[in-house]
Design an enzyme around this catalytic site. Sequence first.
Site, PDB file in Angstrom:
ATOM      1  N   THR A  85       3.572   1.508 -10.749  1.00 47.64           N
ATOM      2  CA  THR A  85       2.121   1.394 -10.786  1.00 47.64           C
ATOM      3  C   THR A  85       1.489   2.788 -10.610  1.00 47.64           C
ATOM      4  OG1 THR A  85       2.118  -0.730  -9.962  1.00 47.64           O
ATOM      5  CG2 THR A  85       0.216   0.356  -9.566  1.00 47.64           C
ATOM      6  N   ARG A 111       7.960  -1.220   1.029  1.00 51.46           N
ATOM      7  CA  ARG A 111       6.578  -1.092   1.435  1.00 51.46           C
ATOM      8  C   ARG A 111       6.164   0.455   0.944  1.00 51.46           C
ATOM      9  NH1 ARG A 111       8.806  -1.525   6.676  1.00 51.46           N
ATOM     10  NH2 ARG A 111       9.392   0.484   7.803  1.00 51.46           N
ATOM     11  N   ASN A 172      -2.149  -4.613 -11.658  1.00 48.19           N
ATOM     12  CA  ASN A 172      -1.569  -4.868 -10.519  1.00 48.19           C
ATOM     13  C   ASN A 172      -2.564  -5.295  -9.397  1.00 48.19           C
ATOM     14  OD1 ASN A 172       0.220  -5.508  -8.529  1.00 48.19           O
ATOM     15  ND2 ASN A 172       1.427  -3.336  -8.782  1.00 48.19           N
ATOM     16  N   SER A 175       0.383  -6.363  -5.383  1.00 45.06           N
ATOM     17  CA  SER A 175       1.438  -5.734  -4.409  1.00 45.06           C
ATOM     18  C   SER A 175       0.864  -5.737  -2.938  1.00 45.06           C
ATOM     19  CB  SER A 175       1.440  -4.234  -4.521  1.00 45.06           C
ATOM     20  OG  SER A 175       2.047  -3.568  -3.637  1.00 45.06           O
TER      21      SER A 175
END
EC number: 1.3.5.2
Length: 350
Positions: A85, A111, A172, A175
């Site tokens: 991304t 993460r 996106n 996430s």
Amino acid sequence: MYSLLRPALFCMDAERAHGAGLRALDLAYRSGTLGLLASRPAPLPTRAFGLEFPNPVGLAAGLDKNGEHIDALFALGFGYVEIGTVTPRPQAGNPQPRLFRVPEHLGVINRMGFNNAGVDALVANVRAARRDRGILGINIGKNKDTPNELAHTDYLTCLEKVYALADYITVNISSPNTAGLRELQEEQALRELVSRLREGQETLAARHGKRVPMLVKVAPDLSDADVDAAARVLAELQVDGVIATNTTIARVGMENHPLASEAGGLSGAPVMARSTAVLRRLRTRLPESIPLIGVGGICSGADAAAKMSAGATMVQLYSGLVYRGPALVGECVESIRRRREAPSSGVAHL
């Protein structure tokens, strides 16, 4: 060959191994030895979103965030590669360590936090790539310091900058590693964001003389009611496709593992069941005109076939590559080929 490389990679910290693996991939590509890692699968043409894909097995976003390895990744046999991304401005992401293997469960916890060099750097890398095969997707997000009420400005900035270079674009909003991002999946927020992006898409289509498909990537942690609400919005706004799913914040099946308490999204085998359930539910609630990409937990050809049986038109891999290597690409293509050719399989979702 990957079976020989994997022990060395697994001796490293996961993020360091990620970088080393990509450098090794580039070296093999430039030296003409990439065929030692995996053989390219025979074509299995698939049509979706108005595009012709060489085969229905793609690389999920996250492996090549800045588009630095496009040609080498295509050489592994993927029918399509999704980079990103990417965000409007460069950002470092979350503090390290932020990437953890869970080999006992064929899982990965990350993460990362949309660490990337920014959309301008990605655009330069895409322009420099040969791109002589396959379909290129570009996954776009928002910077972490952009409030949700202004998120559309970040997505529109990225949409405009990558539009001319992408074969398709993924939004996106799923996430778990950017605070508050998943709130954009809530029905009203989703409607407002996607409405603005659809308007931007049509404006750019008129400007460039071509319509680039726009997909939305959703989370596996949505409740059934939230999946239904998202499906209503995405159908109403006529998005071109949906990717199901991103990583999960749940730790089903590994609750007692030492890494279970690590914050971040879990991918790989542990997300397969829930991801596929969301995929199946979306297929029953979206019109057939909106294709689905199934991603999450594919570690074998059988897993890829299961995604297709649940309603996917195509699939994507990422964490499975960590454990199985590039041979997984061809295995998945062949599994889908057998399913498509089987008399009992019916008409494939195309």
